[in-house]
Design a protein around this motif. Structure first.
Motif, PDB file in Angstrom:
ATOM      1  N   VAL A  54      25.251  28.336 -19.889  1.00  0.00           N
ATOM      2  CA  VAL A  54      26.174  29.447 -19.669  1.00  0.00           C
ATOM      3  C   VAL A  54      25.557  30.701 -20.260  1.00  0.00           C
ATOM      4  O   VAL A  54      24.954  30.655 -21.336  1.00  0.00           O
ATOM      5  CB  VAL A  54      27.539  29.205 -20.364  1.00  0.00           C
ATOM      6  CG1 VAL A  54      28.492  30.365 -20.077  1.00  0.00           C
ATOM      7  CG2 VAL A  54      28.157  27.894 -19.935  1.00  0.00           C
ATOM      8  N   SER A  55      25.700  31.832 -19.563  1.00  0.00           N
ATOM      9  CA  SER A  55      25.381  33.117 -20.178  1.00  0.00           C
ATOM     10  C   SER A  55      26.548  34.059 -19.960  1.00  0.00           C
ATOM     11  O   SER A  55      27.251  33.969 -18.946  1.00  0.00           O
ATOM     12  CB  SER A  55      24.081  33.711 -19.618  1.00  0.00           C
ATOM     13  OG  SER A  55      24.166  33.919 -18.222  1.00  0.00           O
ATOM     14  N   VAL A  56      26.794  34.938 -20.915  1.00  0.00           N
ATOM     15  CA  VAL A  56      27.932  35.850 -20.849  1.00  0.00           C
ATOM     16  C   VAL A  56      27.492  37.244 -21.254  1.00  0.00           C
ATOM     17  O   VAL A  56      26.506  37.422 -21.983  1.00  0.00           O
ATOM     18  CB  VAL A  56      29.097  35.392 -21.755  1.00  0.00           C
ATOM     19  CG1 VAL A  56      29.533  33.977 -21.414  1.00  0.00           C
ATOM     20  CG2 VAL A  56      28.720  35.493 -23.226  1.00  0.00           C
ATOM     21  N   VAL A  57      28.254  38.234 -20.777  1.00  0.00           N
ATOM     22  CA  VAL A  57      28.058  39.607 -21.227  1.00  0.00           C
ATOM     23  C   VAL A  57      29.426  40.273 -21.297  1.00  0.00           C
ATOM     24  O   VAL A  57      30.288  40.038 -20.447  1.00  0.00           O
ATOM     25  CB  VAL A  57      27.097  40.386 -20.304  1.00  0.00           C
ATOM     26  CG1 VAL A  57      27.653  40.509 -18.891  1.00  0.00           C
ATOM     27  CG2 VAL A  57      26.786  41.765 -20.883  1.00  0.00           C
ATOM     28  N   ILE A  58      29.623  41.066 -22.346  1.00  0.00           N
ATOM     29  CA  ILE A  58      30.865  41.821 -22.528  1.00  0.00           C
ATOM     30  C   ILE A  58      30.481  43.277 -22.780  1.00  0.00           C
ATOM     31  O   ILE A  58      29.569  43.561 -23.576  1.00  0.00           O
ATOM     32  CB  ILE A  58      31.694  41.286 -23.715  1.00  0.00           C
ATOM     33  CG1 ILE A  58      32.121  39.825 -23.465  1.00  0.00           C
ATOM     34  CG2 ILE A  58      32.935  42.135 -23.926  1.00  0.00           C
ATOM     35  CD1 ILE A  58      31.217  38.804 -24.094  1.00  0.00           C
ATOM     36  N   THR A  59      31.169  44.198 -22.092  1.00  0.00           N
ATOM     37  CA  THR A  59      30.881  45.628 -22.230  1.00  0.00           C
ATOM     38  C   THR A  59      32.151  46.388 -22.584  1.00  0.00           C
ATOM     39  O   THR A  59      33.262  45.926 -22.314  1.00  0.00           O
ATOM     40  CB  THR A  59      30.299  46.204 -20.931  1.00  0.00           C
ATOM     41  OG1 THR A  59      31.302  46.124 -19.891  1.00  0.00           O
ATOM     42  CG2 THR A  59      29.058  45.445 -20.498  1.00  0.00           C
TER      43      THR A  59
END
Length: 480
Positions: A54-59
């Protein structure tokens, strides 16, 4: 969007109940969380769901708050925020953006007929001459999987070839009157970009979207960027597999390969921060639902989790993804998963991150996939037991029916024949439940494989019972 997963879980529910975790309600908050809070939730979610990677990004506020990877790829290497994956239908928002840049350039007319701007686009239905570009992007063109030869489109090697396969297509609704989710709309839109710009679609997206936004690890073909191999789950085991062959590279509906880090730049521009590719009113138009459906242009509106989310999911046969913009908090989120199974964990993780961003306390995620597959194993065991019992007891069954009326004997055979009929109709039944999306037997050997195998074994048990009974009836002279 999430059609395929919802339908398959519903079918699994025919043989048992599924209980999914819920999110505890709380008032939205504008407080900024630390990257550590998002990291702890994401790491726990990746472990608890049992996903391989899994990879995630939050901005937020024009910045990447957190970007990371968890788990491993097919070689055992760790997943990071820079691991490329296919993001499937998240591509549609990129295609819509490409179209809108050309609308602003005056090269494409949003409310002009597609056929006037793309002369090669012709179908067997004269109504297609009235389809506008806006209707393609809103998925209200009247085109659908049911009206097109989806098998032929899968053999296309380019957007031009793809468009040519639509000459036999018919519309299933008047343009602009009904929403139908289909890849056809967005591949046509991508071909229109090629014709209007005079450039290959992948190259146009690179020059006008990826490069200006600073997305160096993104492309529309695996010759440029090689994605991590995907996985399918088969009764508790993750199996690395190549993605199902079909029209992938260069596709306007699902061709983008990217990373969590790069998607952070994409979320930032859609939040109205950072470099802007189109005017604010056109960005807002892409996010706005239509009177026909809560769907804009490559983005939908999800109101199932409190305050509305601007969101979309992506599902291939060995990858899943999900992205969301939360106007109530200003956060943007994206989740990439290098696997596909009977349950969409990507969207579950996404909604947990959204809840966390709103100051709520998301319930811990569980390995729902394993629960579904364990349930299917129990169904298989039960089917085999019933099949063996049916064969063993076939003589007694036939002896009881030897003097029955023929129609009563036929009725008594129906329970054994039912699983055979269900398996034979499996692709068609899924197609109906998925609003006309085409389903093939080849597709059913990928992420739905545990359910397909379960239905096959049930059908085999029913066939064995039915055959044994008919042979016994014949031996007793009751069949002529």
């Amino acid at each position: 969007m999430r059609n395929r997963v919802g339908v398959l879980v519903a079918l699994a529910g025919v043989v048992g109940g599924l209980f999914l975790p819920t999110t505890a309600a709380a008032e939205p908050t504008r407080n900024t969380l630390s990257a550590r809070a998002f990291d702890e939730f994401s790491a726990r979610a990746a472990t608890d769901t049992g996903l391989p990677g899994v990879s995630v990004v939050i901005t937020r506020d024009g910045q990447i708050v957190h970007a990371a990877g968890y788990g491993h790829d097919s070689t055992g290497a760790p997943i990071t925020a820079h691991t490329p994956m296919r993001v499937a239908s998240l591509t549609k928002a990129f295609t819509a953006m490409a179209v809108m840049t050309l609308v602003e350039d005056g090269a494409i007319g949003l409310d002009r007929p597609v056929a006037d701007q793309l002369p090669e686009f012709r179908t067997a239905d004269p109504r297609s001459d009235r389809i506008t570009v806006r209707q393609l992007l809103n998925q209200t063109s009247g085109l659908s999987d049911r009206g097109a030869d989806i098998g032929a489109t899968a053999t296309a090697g380019s957007l031009q070839q793809y468009t040519a396969t639509l000459r036999t297509a018919t519309l299933t609704a008047e343009p602009g009157t009904r929403w139908a989710y289909t890849n056809v709309n967005y591949n046509l839109a991508a071909r229109l970009v090629e014709v209007a710009s005079g450039s290959d679609f992948g190259e146009f997206v690179r020059q006008r979207i990826f490069t200006p936004l600073g997305m160096p690890d993104s492309a529309l073909d695996d010759d440029t960027i090689t994605p991590a191999a995907g996985f399918n789950s088969l009764f508790g085991q993750w199996i690395a597999r190549d993605e199902l062959p079909g029209f992938l590279d260069g596709s306007g509906s699902g061709g983008v390969i990217t990373t969590a880090a790069d998607l952070g730049r994409w979320l930032i521009t859609h939040s109205g921060d950072g470099p802007q590719l189109v005017r604010p009113e056109n960005l807002a138009l892409m996010h706005a639902p239509t009177p026909v459906r809560d769907y804009g242009m490559g983005w939908g509106l999800d109101s199932d989790h409190g305050a509305p989310l601007i969101t979309h999911s992506g599902n291939l046969f060995t990858y899943t993804s999900a992205a969301a913009l939360d106007p109530s908090t200003g956060y943007g989120f994206a989740v990439l998963v290098n696997s596909a199974a009977l349950h969409d964990d990507a969207y579950e993780i996404l909604t947990g991150l959204v809840a966390l961003g709103r100051g709520e306390h998301p319930a811990p995620l569980v390995d729902t996939r394993s629960r579904i597959e364990a349930l299917l194993v129990a169904v298989i065991a039960g089917a085999l037991g019933l099949g063996i019992a049916g064969v063993v007891r076939s003589r007694r069954w036939a002896d009881r029916r030897r003097r029955s009326r023929w129609w009563w004997t036929v009725l008594r055979c129906l329970p054994a024949a039912a699983p055979i009929a269900l398996f034979a109709a499996f692709p068609q039944a899924l197609s109906v439940l998925m609003n006309g999306r085409t389903v093939t037997w080849a597709q059913l050997t990928y992420f739905p494989a545990p359910l397909t195998i379960t239905l096959l074994i049930c059908a085999f048990a029913g066939a064995a019972t039915l055959t044994a009974r008919l042979l016994r009836l014949r031996s007793l002279g009751s069949l002529r």
